[in-house]
Structures are given as structure tokens and as C-alpha cells.
Scaffold this motif. Sequence first.
Motif, PDB file in Angstrom:
ATOM      1  N   LEU A 277       0.858  -1.194   0.000  1.00  0.00           N
ATOM      2  CA  LEU A 277       0.000   0.000   0.000  1.00  0.00           C
ATOM      3  C   LEU A 277       0.890   1.239   0.000  1.00  0.00           C
ATOM      4  O   LEU A 277       1.569   1.510   0.993  1.00  0.00           O
ATOM      5  CB  LEU A 277      -0.904   0.020   1.246  1.00  0.00           C
ATOM      6  CG  LEU A 277      -1.675   1.324   1.497  1.00  0.00           C
ATOM      7  CD1 LEU A 277      -2.631   1.633   0.351  1.00  0.00           C
ATOM      8  CD2 LEU A 277      -2.448   1.255   2.814  1.00  0.00           C
ATOM      9  N   ARG A 279       0.405   4.957  -0.026  1.00  0.00           N
ATOM     10  CA  ARG A 279      -0.665   5.961   0.157  1.00  0.00           C
ATOM     11  C   ARG A 279      -0.240   7.264  -0.527  1.00  0.00           C
ATOM     12  O   ARG A 279       0.342   8.149   0.112  1.00  0.00           O
ATOM     13  CB  ARG A 279      -0.899   6.218   1.650  1.00  0.00           C
ATOM     14  CG  ARG A 279      -1.535   5.076   2.419  1.00  0.00           C
ATOM     15  CD  ARG A 279      -1.781   5.509   3.862  1.00  0.00           C
ATOM     16  NE  ARG A 279      -2.687   4.634   4.558  1.00  0.00           N
ATOM     17  CZ  ARG A 279      -2.324   3.729   5.469  1.00  0.00           C
ATOM     18  NH1 ARG A 279      -1.059   3.581   5.790  1.00  0.00           N
ATOM     19  NH2 ARG A 279      -3.227   2.977   6.069  1.00  0.00           N
ATOM     20  N   LYS A 323      -8.820  12.559   5.298  1.00  0.00           N
ATOM     21  CA  LYS A 323      -7.576  12.868   4.586  1.00  0.00           C
ATOM     22  C   LYS A 323      -7.852  13.914   3.499  1.00  0.00           C
ATOM     23  O   LYS A 323      -7.712  13.628   2.312  1.00  0.00           O
ATOM     24  CB  LYS A 323      -6.987  11.600   3.965  1.00  0.00           C
ATOM     25  CG  LYS A 323      -6.391  10.680   5.010  1.00  0.00           C
ATOM     26  CD  LYS A 323      -5.871   9.416   4.398  1.00  0.00           C
ATOM     27  CE  LYS A 323      -6.992   8.487   4.047  1.00  0.00           C
ATOM     28  NZ  LYS A 323      -6.596   7.153   3.678  1.00  0.00           N
ATOM     29  N   GLU A 404     -13.167  -1.771   1.013  1.00  0.00           N
ATOM     30  CA  GLU A 404     -13.314  -0.958   2.228  1.00  0.00           C
ATOM     31  C   GLU A 404     -14.787  -0.698   2.545  1.00  0.00           C
ATOM     32  O   GLU A 404     -15.114  -0.153   3.593  1.00  0.00           O
ATOM     33  CB  GLU A 404     -12.615   0.388   2.041  1.00  0.00           C
ATOM     34  CG  GLU A 404     -11.139   0.256   1.741  1.00  0.00           C
ATOM     35  CD  GLU A 404     -10.477   1.583   1.489  1.00  0.00           C
ATOM     36  OE1 GLU A 404      -9.757   2.056   2.366  1.00  0.00           O
ATOM     37  OE2 GLU A 404     -10.686   2.157   0.396  1.00  0.00           O
ATOM     38  N   ASN A 427      -9.255  -0.879   7.985  1.00  0.00           N
ATOM     39  CA  ASN A 427      -9.552   0.347   8.752  1.00  0.00           C
ATOM     40  C   ASN A 427     -10.899   0.899   8.332  1.00  0.00           C
ATOM     41  O   ASN A 427     -11.769   1.180   9.151  1.00  0.00           O
ATOM     42  CB  ASN A 427      -8.483   1.421   8.509  1.00  0.00           C
ATOM     43  CG  ASN A 427      -7.073   0.920   8.728  1.00  0.00           C
ATOM     44  OD1 ASN A 427      -6.877  -0.042   9.445  1.00  0.00           O
ATOM     45  ND2 ASN A 427      -6.100   1.567   8.109  1.00  0.00           N
ATOM     46  N   ASP A 428     -11.055   1.080   7.024  1.00  0.00           N
ATOM     47  CA  ASP A 428     -12.326   1.630   6.557  1.00  0.00           C
ATOM     48  C   ASP A 428     -13.418   0.571   6.510  1.00  0.00           C
ATOM     49  O   ASP A 428     -14.586   0.884   6.743  1.00  0.00           O
ATOM     50  CB  ASP A 428     -12.149   2.285   5.172  1.00  0.00           C
ATOM     51  CG  ASP A 428     -11.641   3.709   5.316  1.00  0.00           C
ATOM     52  OD1 ASP A 428     -12.214   4.451   6.132  1.00  0.00           O
ATOM     53  OD2 ASP A 428     -10.659   4.058   4.642  1.00  0.00           O
ATOM     54  N   ARG A 438     -13.827   5.897  12.370  1.00  0.00           N
ATOM     55  CA  ARG A 438     -12.556   5.225  12.671  1.00  0.00           C
ATOM     56  C   ARG A 438     -11.693   6.014  13.656  1.00  0.00           C
ATOM     57  O   ARG A 438     -10.736   5.493  14.202  1.00  0.00           O
ATOM     58  CB  ARG A 438     -11.778   4.937  11.380  1.00  0.00           C
ATOM     59  CG  ARG A 438     -11.391   6.165  10.614  1.00  0.00           C
ATOM     60  CD  ARG A 438     -10.828   5.823   9.247  1.00  0.00           C
ATOM     61  NE  ARG A 438      -9.397   5.554   9.285  1.00  0.00           N
ATOM     62  CZ  ARG A 438      -8.668   5.236   8.225  1.00  0.00           C
ATOM     63  NH1 ARG A 438      -9.250   5.103   7.042  1.00  0.00           N
ATOM     64  NH2 ARG A 438      -7.385   5.020   8.317  1.00  0.00           N
ATOM     65  N   CYS A 475      -4.452  -4.899   3.790  1.00  0.00           N
ATOM     66  CA  CYS A 475      -3.482  -3.819   3.989  1.00  0.00           C
ATOM     67  C   CYS A 475      -3.929  -2.864   5.085  1.00  0.00           C
ATOM     68  O   CYS A 475      -3.310  -1.842   5.305  1.00  0.00           O
ATOM     69  CB  CYS A 475      -3.227  -3.061   2.695  1.00  0.00           C
ATOM     70  SG  CYS A 475      -4.664  -2.149   2.115  1.00  0.00           S
TER      71      CYS A 475
HETATM   72  C1  PEP Z   1      -7.846   1.022   5.178  1.00  0.00           C
HETATM   73  O1  PEP Z   1      -8.866   1.706   5.106  1.00  0.00           O
HETATM   74  O2  PEP Z   1      -7.774  -0.053   5.815  1.00  0.00           O
HETATM   75  C2  PEP Z   1      -6.609   1.480   4.515  1.00  0.00           C
HETATM   76  C3  PEP Z   1      -5.548   0.712   4.477  1.00  0.00           C
HETATM   77  O3  PEP Z   1      -6.602   2.723   3.984  1.00  0.00           O
HETATM   78  P1  PEP Z   1      -6.401   4.079   4.839  1.00  0.00           P
HETATM   79  O4  PEP Z   1      -6.056   3.718   6.254  1.00  0.00           O
HETATM   80  O5  PEP Z   1      -5.328   4.847   4.164  1.00  0.00           O
HETATM   81  O6  PEP Z   1      -7.748   4.724   4.715  1.00  0.00           O
END
Ligand code: PEP
Length: 541
Positions: A277, A279, A323, A404, A427-428, A438, A475
Amino acid sequence: MPDLLRGLGASAGAATGPAYRLADPPRLPAPRPVTDPDAEVDRAYAAIDAVCRDIGRRAAVTADETAAEILRAQAALAADRTLRDGVALAVRAGHEAPHAVAAVLADHRAALLAAGGLLAARAADLDDLRDRVVAHCLGLPMPALPEPGCPFVLIAVDLAPADAALLDPARVLAVVTSAGSFVSHTAILARARGLPTVVACGGALEIADGTVVTVDGTAGRVTVGRTVPAPAEEPPPAPEEPADLRGRTADGHHVALLANIGCAAELAGAAVEGVGLFRTELLFQHHIDPPTTAEQIDAYAEVFAAMPGRQVIVRTLDAGADKPLPFLRDHDEPNPALGIRGLRVARRRADILRTQIAAIAAAARASTARVAVMAPMVTTVSEAAQFTALCRDAGLPTVGVMIEVPAAAVRSAEILQVVDFLSVGTNDLSQYTFAADRRSGELADLLDPWQPALLSLIALCAAAGAAVGRPVGVCGEAAADPAFAVVLAGLGVTSLSMSPPAVPAVRAALAAHTLEECRAAAQRALAAADPAAARAAVTRL
Ligand code: PEP
Ligand code: MG
């Protein structure tokens, strides 16, 4: 206070040291009438000057160019003549120095937000500036990382991005926050710097400055008032094999161990098979205008050059929600996390996505890295198909999407008919599956990756991949938890991507279990009623 506090382990490892707390923002006292306006204006000007000097000094000493850029922009705002003029007027209208500063900066903030673009992106800098000038007016310590003269454990409610960017592992041994979650940006930055971190830790703010604490970022525990050795259960780092960085179970089943990065520097010393990943939005978070093709080619080429012959998965810009990018900001969105973020930005600005894909393709052509590209926040098969077509037209052969959004997870088999691979962003996926922000510490239990519903969605994606022989990676930050990594391998996940400092412990955990054991762990976790039961069931195995 209790000598053991519990929270969420957000960045693995353990450290012991004296705890020091990040100062709270100052509160304005009740207003009083101004008796000597000239003296009050002088008080305000002296505070503004002191803050300008302090910010300038911090910009000069930081080695982190992003942090320096944020601080220089903030110093320019503090030095602005209109701030002083406005404060003088407000004092003469009857406001004491701290109230005058707060009122004028509130006006400036509203004006910046209304102006949009880069100016709007600086509104948060103004909040910090207000806190600093008000603190100085009131004779309170300026909000800043503590400077006790020795390495220390940082205690805070949560960290502002600018504070988090300044975390220096030479000074800060570990981080404990009372708020935040495993996937908050404090946690992500701490992991990138390899700092043991416990978030959502109730009682953390009661720890007195100077108290020795031991932070166990793996187990999510903070031991207060006595020194304890690092926990025995933490797996020792695996011996590195420079010739073979492949992650393997005890019986040799390959699970690729990849890095989550925001720039090439984060790959220094990383023992990984590749990048899972990249970013890209982190490269451009302070840009007023969209980055040019040439500028992007340079940035991507730097990462590709660090990974000759290895896989690099570039994620297209994931702008929006938590972000925001100045050149893509929309202040009228009522609910940014559910709005135009990730791939959805292309609905409005297809040009930005096309430019980025062209830049990735150009940098890939000039490199030996095995470059793949993936899109964030994909929801439907047709979005995935359009993205794939765009990338293939640009000459990028390997195209995937992130999972996600629950809608994408339940249709993962259909999505796999139009892409080459999936990468599950836990995460998402947690945030959207559990309808829990989150960044919320209060809802951290819902964001726990061991939640059975999240595991079921990951299992669905992994099974869809296995059915057609296409890779399905994870990821999200959950991949960095060694026990969870074993479960993911057992579910059939083919790669795990994480902050590079987390890789050795995950490598060791995989190497300690056969694929059959991983599968048994996965079945136990899936069958458990809740996260605690899932963890316990896997630990018992
Ligand atoms: C996620 O959402 O798990 C991810 C890896 O992307 P980010 O944390 O950059 O939103
Ligand atoms: Mg995400």
C-alpha cells in the motif's frame, strides 16, 4: 490510581520511561473590563511575538520537511499584520488580550474556511496558533511536546497531526492516548515510527508527570509506577534472511509480507517483499494545486527505485473525509466520510485520476519494480470495471481495488471478474461495516478487527479470490497484529501489508504455525461470539 491501565494496543512493542503529558489547550477565563487598553495591546503583541519566535525555532530544528512546511505556514499566519491590527481594535473595543486574540482568530478562521483551497486547509493551524497565543497571554505553558530533558512516554488526549508529525523516536519512547482508535492517524503515524502505542486508555490522563510507566503496545497495557520487563509473550524478531524475505508458515505456505508507506523514506531498512500500500495522497497533502505529471513521476520513481524487481502496489489518491487534500476539498459536504472520497473524486475530477494513472505508468515504464495499481473506496462492480479499463488503457497491466465498503465485500466474487487482485482495507471496512467513525475512541470496541462480522467479510473476499486463483491481501492496520495475521493466513489471505516495523513479529508468528494451524485458528475466530472470545480461542490454540 490503579497500577495497570488497559487500552488498545495500537503499535506493537514495549518501552519503559517517565510519563509526561501534552499540555491541554488553555481555557479562556471569564471576561473582565479593560482598564488600560495600551498595556493590554502590548500584552497581546508580546504574546504574538513570542509565539512567532517559538514556531520559527521549531520549523528550523525539525528534520521532517512536511512538519517544517506546516510550521512555516503557521509562522506566516502569526506574523500577519492584520492579526495585530485586528487585536488592537478588539482590545480598544473592550476585550482583554486573550479574548481579543481568540475573537480575531475566530474571524480569520471563518474567512479562511470561506475562501476554500489552501487557505481553508490552514484553519486547523489557526486553532493551534490561537491556543499558543492565548496560553502566552495567560502565562500558561505553550501547548507543545514536553521537554523533560530525557526520553519520555508521551501522554495525551490525542495528538494534532502537526504534533504527531513531530514525534521523534529519539525523544519519545512510547505514546499513550485517552482517545483515538487503532486506525486513527496518531496510531498510524506512531506505527510508521515504530513507537509502542496504547490508545483509548482510560485513566491515562491521571498519570502524574514523571511517573515511570511501562507501555505494552502489543497487549494494550500500561503499567504505572513501577518498572516491569518487556512482556514475555511478545514474539522475538525473526532472524532476517536477506536473500529470502518471503513470509512463510512453518510448513512453507507463502504469505507475502509487504509494506504500507506514504513515501520512499519509510522503506529505509524495511525487510519486506514489496510495497502493498503506497498511500499517494500523503505526498500531496499540502499542495494548493493538483500535482503535475512530472512531479508525480519523480515521487513514484523514487519508491520504485527502492524496490527493484519487487512488487509495488500504488493506491490512487484517497482524498476526502479524514484525509482532505487542499486541491480537492469540498466544504459543503454534509457527511464527508460518506461523500466524495477515494475513487468517487473521479466523478467530479476525472482529469486528476487520469493524470495520476499516466504518471504511475510513466514511472513504472522506467523501472524494474513490478508495479500494480489499485483504487480506494470502490463500491460497485461497474466502478471497478471502469477503473481497470482506465489503467489498462494507460499501459498498467495489473489492476486491483481496495475492499473498504461492505457492498464491495459482499460482491467480491463479481468484482474479481474485472480486476486482478483485491486488497482489504480493514480500517475503513470496520468503519463502514460497524457505522463507527474510525477516529472514535469511544467506539473502539466496534472497530476491533477481531469482530466476527469483519472476519466474515474478509473470509468472503478470501474465498472469492481462492475460487478464481487471484490474490486477496489485507493492507489495513489489523494485518500488523501477529495473532490476527495467523488468522488471516488461515482465512486464505495471500498477502499482509503493514508498517515496516511490524513485519518481524508477523513473520515470526507465521513461521511458528503450519497452514493447518492457521486454518484452525481462523475457524475458531469465525465461530466466536465476540472479539474477546475470538482472541481467547486463538490464544488457546
Ligand atoms: C484502510 O482503510 O484499511 C486502509 C488501508 O486505507 P487508509 O487507512 O489509508 O484509509
Ligand atoms: Mg481506507
